[in-house]
Design a protein around this motif. Structure first.
Motif, PDB file in Angstrom:
ATOM      1  N   VAL A  22       0.394   0.302   7.184  1.00 47.72           N
ATOM      2  CA  VAL A  22      -0.307  -0.826   7.772  1.00 47.72           C
ATOM      3  C   VAL A  22      -0.129  -2.009   6.842  1.00 47.72           C
ATOM      4  CG1 VAL A  22      -2.523  -1.762   8.484  1.00 47.72           C
ATOM      5  CG2 VAL A  22      -2.009   0.643   8.909  1.00 47.72           C
ATOM      6  N   LEU A  58       1.927  -4.430   2.372  1.00 48.29           N
ATOM      7  CA  LEU A  58       1.198  -3.258   2.849  1.00 48.29           C
ATOM      8  C   LEU A  58      -0.227  -3.274   2.324  1.00 48.29           C
ATOM      9  CD1 LEU A  58       3.869  -0.455   2.361  1.00 48.29           C
ATOM     10  CD2 LEU A  58       3.031  -1.378   4.524  1.00 48.29           C
ATOM     11  N   VAL A  59      -1.123  -2.734   3.094  1.00 50.27           N
ATOM     12  CA  VAL A  59      -2.510  -2.566   2.658  1.00 50.27           C
ATOM     13  C   VAL A  59      -2.572  -1.340   1.751  1.00 50.27           C
ATOM     14  CG1 VAL A  59      -4.864  -2.129   3.443  1.00 50.27           C
ATOM     15  CG2 VAL A  59      -3.328  -3.537   4.832  1.00 50.27           C
ATOM     16  N   ASN A  64     -10.047  -2.390   1.549  1.00 51.41           N
ATOM     17  CA  ASN A  64     -10.447  -2.825   2.891  1.00 51.41           C
ATOM     18  C   ASN A  64      -9.424  -3.800   3.455  1.00 51.41           C
ATOM     19  OD1 ASN A  64     -12.841  -1.369   2.848  1.00 51.41           O
ATOM     20  ND2 ASN A  64     -13.973  -3.054   1.904  1.00 51.41           N
ATOM     21  N   LEU A  65      -9.315  -3.788   4.762  1.00 51.13           N
ATOM     22  CA  LEU A  65      -8.339  -4.652   5.425  1.00 51.13           C
ATOM     23  C   LEU A  65      -8.536  -6.115   5.051  1.00 51.13           C
ATOM     24  CD1 LEU A  65      -6.081  -5.013   7.483  1.00 51.13           C
ATOM     25  CD2 LEU A  65      -7.778  -4.845   9.301  1.00 51.13           C
ATOM     26  N   GLN A  86      -8.431 -13.116  11.525  1.00 47.51           N
ATOM     27  CA  GLN A  86      -7.597 -12.084  12.129  1.00 47.51           C
ATOM     28  C   GLN A  86      -7.244 -12.470  13.549  1.00 47.51           C
ATOM     29  OE1 GLN A  86      -8.011  -7.669  13.704  1.00 47.51           O
ATOM     30  NE2 GLN A  86      -8.846  -7.778  11.644  1.00 47.51           N
ATOM     31  N   LYS A  88      -4.299 -10.617  15.682  1.00 48.44           N
ATOM     32  CA  LYS A  88      -3.844  -9.529  16.539  1.00 48.44           C
ATOM     33  C   LYS A  88      -3.081  -8.513  15.721  1.00 48.44           C
ATOM     34  CE  LYS A  88      -1.343  -8.583  20.759  1.00 48.44           C
ATOM     35  NZ  LYS A  88      -0.379  -9.037  21.761  1.00 48.44           N
ATOM     36  N   THR A  89      -3.069  -7.285  16.194  1.00 49.36           N
ATOM     37  CA  THR A  89      -2.302  -6.241  15.514  1.00 49.36           C
ATOM     38  C   THR A  89      -1.072  -5.905  16.328  1.00 49.36           C
ATOM     39  OG1 THR A  89      -4.239  -5.355  14.425  1.00 49.36           O
ATOM     40  CG2 THR A  89      -2.374  -3.868  14.698  1.00 49.36           C
ATOM     41  N   PHE A  90       0.056  -5.871  15.640  1.00 51.23           N
ATOM     42  CA  PHE A  90       1.332  -5.581  16.283  1.00 51.23           C
ATOM     43  C   PHE A  90       1.755  -4.173  15.925  1.00 51.23           C
ATOM     44  CE2 PHE A  90       0.787 -10.034  16.180  1.00 51.23           C
ATOM     45  CZ  PHE A  90       1.386 -10.501  17.342  1.00 51.23           C
ATOM     46  N   GLY A  91       2.097  -3.387  16.920  1.00 49.65           N
ATOM     47  CA  GLY A  91       2.330  -1.980  16.641  1.00 49.65           C
ATOM     48  C   GLY A  91       3.402  -1.322  17.482  1.00 49.65           C
ATOM     49  N   PHE A 102       2.455  -0.767  11.187  1.00 46.08           N
ATOM     50  CA  PHE A 102       1.616  -1.665  11.975  1.00 46.08           C
ATOM     51  C   PHE A 102       1.424  -2.942  11.175  1.00 46.08           C
ATOM     52  CE2 PHE A 102       0.654   2.527  13.427  1.00 46.08           C
ATOM     53  CZ  PHE A 102       0.384   2.403  14.771  1.00 46.08           C
ATOM     54  N   VAL A 104      -1.184  -6.186  10.912  1.00 45.90           N
ATOM     55  CA  VAL A 104      -2.354  -6.943  11.339  1.00 45.90           C
ATOM     56  C   VAL A 104      -2.095  -8.399  10.988  1.00 45.90           C
ATOM     57  CG1 VAL A 104      -4.848  -7.169  11.204  1.00 45.90           C
ATOM     58  CG2 VAL A 104      -3.775  -4.943  10.790  1.00 45.90           C
TER      59      VAL A 104
END
Lengths: 239, 239
Positions: A22, A58-59, A64-65, A86, A88-91, A102, A104
């Motif tokens: 992520v 990368l996280v 935490n995000l 934030q 949108k998350t692309f996946g 993924f 974010v």
DNA sequence: ACAAAAGTGTTCGCTCTACACCCATGG
DNA sequence: CCATGGGTGTAGAGCGAACACTTTTGT
């Protein structure tokens, strides 16, 4: 920690142990006099070599995000307490060539004046790019950029976030110009002033411009405290 | 595939090999006569036993995020082509007790009439819960629910998504009632009708209600094709 | 004195709001 | 004939859009 992990050779190795990755990708907007700009770095990952990419990493596993987003932004801009939202998350499965990652997406607003280039003291430093002159980016970053730009256009109309892009002290014309450039439309000077003044969220300064070869403009700053107070009382920001 | 992976005993085992997990959690809204409802399932994961949770599962390794959301929703509701919108990704380190699991939150709108309970043919089936009567949920699902509810409230005002919650054919009063319940405010009957009628996005049917002990209401349905056309021509939906 | 951007009010049309009565039906 | 919710119009206030000239400064 200081590096962009996606660009780290160890990344490939890491990947084999990983089901998912992520990352945070951040569209850092800046406004420089007349143009809306975005911070981009050179991507040296194989299929995208010589392309630019958004600021992203990368996280970490124990992070935490939100903290990751702040860390990444802070690493790249050396700025703290930056406006960050934030989007949108692309996946999609194939969005990263080295594995399942993924992303974010966030957008962030910085005052260009606050952001100082280190002029090569950091390797692969981010630089400003005019938004209208951005070509193909690495990964799906063109789509992410587009999505975040739309999010910014929406935000800016219903929350006073535009001020994040201006210096502490600014003129009404600068503010109007900012809106015109972000929204891509022309606005009526008198109506714009009326609208913003009626909200009573600007502090009028005593100083004016100097050394301009025309009538000097008054300086204003955004009164955040007052805005929050008025908002609680029912004020609806709209431009 | 059919099971909720988070509730699968193998999940713990899987977890040890996992750096990250990414799940989709979906707030499935339904509108039943007078109340806004949400689909919840019983959570039998240890620290949350006997609590309810949102509909959610891990995203498969070879599955696009959007596809995962659709699959999960389809598994739980047996409905295809459901309205689905991504809202936000939640990623605090400790949000899942068994490991690091990011959750991409979606909300979804279904016609309660389309959703048929199987009455125990499926184990741990989801059931409707009135939104005002929901207690503590598993994980951070109360926060996710709240966030999605706010997203719904915003959406419903600026896009004609409310129709997704009504039967194909409905009366204006039903539509107004939907808005009042979602937004938690009262609306003026005449003004509401004027507003919606002016947009010309409703098809008036010949039939009316029958067997009601008052003047029967006309039936309408939403003209999606026409709406899309008008939107391109500059129509701005707003209620 | 000229160029260049700052600053300022008014009118018109539209939209929003508030509000009260008659209509069609079932029981 | 009564109860119930369906359906309708209008007047007044406030808001947004269009629009042109004077002011202040530097050169």
């Amino acid at each position: 920690m200081e590096k962009n992990v996606q660009n780290d050779p160890k990344y490939l190795h890491t990947k084999s142990k990983m089901n998912y990755g992520v990352s945070v990708d951040c569209v850092v907007f800046g406004f420089d006099e007349n143009d809306l700009k975005v911070l981009l770095i050179r991507c040296d990952l194989i299929p995208f070599k010589h392309l630019f990419s958004l600021v992203g990493e990368l996280v970490e596993a124990d992070e935490n995000l939100e903290d990751a987003a702040n860390r990444i932004l802070c690493n790249q801009t050396s700025l703290n307490n930056i406006f960050l939202r934030q989007v949108k998350t692309f996946g999609t499965v194939d969005r990263h060539p080295y594995g399942r990652v993924f992303s974010v997406a966030y957008f962030s607003l910085v005052k260009v004046s606050d952001y100082k280039l280190t002029n090569g003291k950091k390797p692969n430093e981010a630089h400003w790019h005019e938004i209208s002159k951005i070509g193909t980016l690495a990964f799906d970053h063109n789509i992410i950029l587009q999505t975040c730009l739309e999010a910014l256009r929406n935000q800016v109309r219903e929350e006073p976030v535009g001020f994040e892009l201006l210096p502490e002290v600014f003129t009404i014309s600068q503010l109007q110009n900012l809106y015109e450039r972000i929204l891509g439309i022309e606005l009526d000077k008198r109506n714009f002033r009326k609208k913003i003044m009626k909200m009573k969220i600007l502090i009028e300064h005593d100083e004016s411009q100097s050394n301009v070869s025309h009538r000097p403009a008054k300086y204003y700053s955004f009164d955040k405290v007052r805005y929050e107070k008025l908002k609680k009382e029912g004020l609806i920001f709209e431009l």
